[in-house]
Motif scaffolding. Structure first.
Motif, mmCIF file in Angstrom:
data_model
loop_
_atom_site.group_PDB
_atom_site.id
_atom_site.type_symbol
_atom_site.label_atom_id
_atom_site.label_comp_id
_atom_site.label_asym_id
_atom_site.label_seq_id
_atom_site.Cartn_x
_atom_site.Cartn_y
_atom_site.Cartn_z
ATOM 1 N N CYS A 184 -10.253 -1.222 3.961
ATOM 2 C CA CYS A 184 -10.762 -0.849 2.762
ATOM 3 C C CYS A 184 -9.602 0.496 2.531
ATOM 4 O O CYS A 184 -9.746 1.554 2.911
ATOM 5 C CB CYS A 184 -11.887 -0.548 2.283
ATOM 6 N N ARG A 226 -7.376 -6.940 -4.401
ATOM 7 C CA ARG A 226 -7.331 -5.575 -5.253
ATOM 8 C C ARG A 226 -8.399 -5.703 -6.357
ATOM 9 O O ARG A 226 -8.446 -6.893 -7.297
ATOM 10 C CB ARG A 226 -5.941 -5.522 -5.928
ATOM 11 N N ARG A 227 -9.343 -4.685 -6.437
ATOM 12 C CA ARG A 227 -10.264 -4.556 -7.570
ATOM 13 C C ARG A 227 -10.171 -3.438 -8.069
ATOM 14 O O ARG A 227 -10.035 -2.400 -7.531
ATOM 15 C CB ARG A 227 -11.769 -4.756 -6.938
ATOM 16 N N GLN A 244 -8.215 1.823 -7.827
ATOM 17 C CA GLN A 244 -8.567 0.561 -7.517
ATOM 18 C C GLN A 244 -8.994 0.584 -5.797
ATOM 19 O O GLN A 244 -8.489 1.505 -5.134
ATOM 20 C CB GLN A 244 -7.300 -0.445 -7.581
ATOM 21 N N VAL A 286 -8.447 -1.732 -2.448
ATOM 22 C CA VAL A 286 -7.752 -2.798 -1.674
ATOM 23 C C VAL A 286 -8.240 -3.105 -0.323
ATOM 24 O O VAL A 286 -8.830 -2.403 0.296
ATOM 25 C CB VAL A 286 -6.288 -2.499 -1.662
ATOM 26 N N GLU A 298 -6.728 3.576 -3.695
ATOM 27 C CA GLU A 298 -5.554 4.040 -4.276
ATOM 28 C C GLU A 298 -5.519 4.038 -5.749
ATOM 29 O O GLU A 298 -6.276 3.223 -6.366
ATOM 30 C CB GLU A 298 -4.495 3.197 -3.793
ATOM 31 N N ILE A 316 0.705 -1.252 0.096
ATOM 32 C CA ILE A 316 -0.126 0.100 0.024
ATOM 33 C C ILE A 316 0.953 1.288 0.106
ATOM 34 O O ILE A 316 1.772 1.290 0.703
ATOM 35 C CB ILE A 316 -0.775 0.145 1.339
#
Length: 90
Positions: A39, A63-64, A49, A51, A42, A20
């Protein structure tokens, strides 16, 4: 007589060690739901996204590619609540 504190503080992990960005560790980018999830919003390169760090298994953050103004996890299940602006071009 020594006073007993009602809260015990203990460091469990360093978010920087999970990849991060330190600039994203703060109240504007990070939410913590109870003692289960963290959550982090970033931006990596040009991609926004979210995280998700499950504190029961913090070694594998999820990670999305999601763009949102804020994000928080449901404390009982892996459901993300997102807040963002409506895009008029959609």
């Amino acid at each position: 007589m020594a006073q007993i504190l009602p809260i015990r503080f203990q460091e469990h992990l360093q978010l920087q060690n999970l990849g991060i960005n330190p600039a994203n560790i703060g109240f504007s980018y990070l939410t913590m739901e109870s003692d289960k999830f963290i959550c982090i919003r970033e931006k990596v390169g040009d991609q926004n996204q979210v995280v998700i760090v499950d504190l029961l298994d913090p070694t594998n953050p999820l990670r999305r590619p999601i763009s949102a103004d804020s994000a928080i996890m449901n404390p009982a299940s892996k459901v993300i609540a997102l807040k963002g602006k409506k895009d008029r071009n959609s």
